[in-house]
Design a protein around this motif. Sequence first.
Motif, PDB file in Angstrom:
ATOM      1  N   GLU A 175      10.808  32.312  17.600  1.00 14.08           N
ATOM      2  CA  GLU A 175      10.130  32.991  18.842  1.00 14.08           C
ATOM      3  C   GLU A 175      11.369  33.422  19.920  1.00 14.08           C
ATOM      4  N   GLU A 189      10.671  27.189  14.502  1.00 20.06           N
ATOM      5  CA  GLU A 189       9.773  28.192  15.014  1.00 20.06           C
ATOM      6  C   GLU A 189      10.001  28.515  16.257  1.00 20.06           C
ATOM      7  N   GLN A 190      10.443  27.542  17.156  1.00 22.60           N
ATOM      8  CA  GLN A 190      10.873  27.949  18.456  1.00 22.60           C
ATOM      9  C   GLN A 190      12.096  28.908  18.408  1.00 22.60           C
ATOM     10  N   MET A 219       5.288  22.660  17.980  1.00 18.87           N
ATOM     11  CA  MET A 219       5.934  23.717  17.241  1.00 18.87           C
ATOM     12  C   MET A 219       7.432  23.093  17.059  1.00 18.87           C
ATOM     13  N   GLY A 220       7.899  23.119  15.827  1.00 20.13           N
ATOM     14  CA  GLY A 220       9.129  22.687  15.524  1.00 20.13           C
ATOM     15  C   GLY A 220      10.465  23.521  15.933  1.00 20.13           C
TER      16      GLY A 220
END
Length: 147
Positions: free
Chosen positions: A9, A5-6, A1-2
């Motif tokens: 989240e 994206e982190q 996960m890039g």
Amino acid sequence: MGLAEQLGEAMQAYQRAVDVLDQRAADLLGLNRTDMRCLELLFAPEPPSPGELAVAAGMTTGGVTTAIDRLERAGYATRERDTADRRRVTVRPTEAANRKIGAIYGPIVTDGQAFLRRYDDETLAHILEFVRHATQSCHEHAERLGR
């Protein structure tokens, strides 16, 4: 996960954590979440009129009047006549509200300030840019959803 994206989240987790914190604060103050939101808005640099408070909270004027009435009964808000224009009424937090909000949120502010001291001005400027963009984006999408 890039990283993007982190970050997405992490922002969702942050929003959930703020929601839990705000509910606990409202519980401690004996307020519902709507009244808590109105109380928070009273800590703006300039005290709002009831109409301005209604707009900021996304409420009707009738709804905000009821919320202000409850905040006054709880001892957290007071209506005041503007000294320059006696027709204008503003709503201010009381000293009791200042004390209780300070006790709840003061340690959070202190922790956040200590954490941010780790960063240089350039990094803080990027963080500020992101937070302002995210805030504006939320307002724009809320308006879109309200149409």
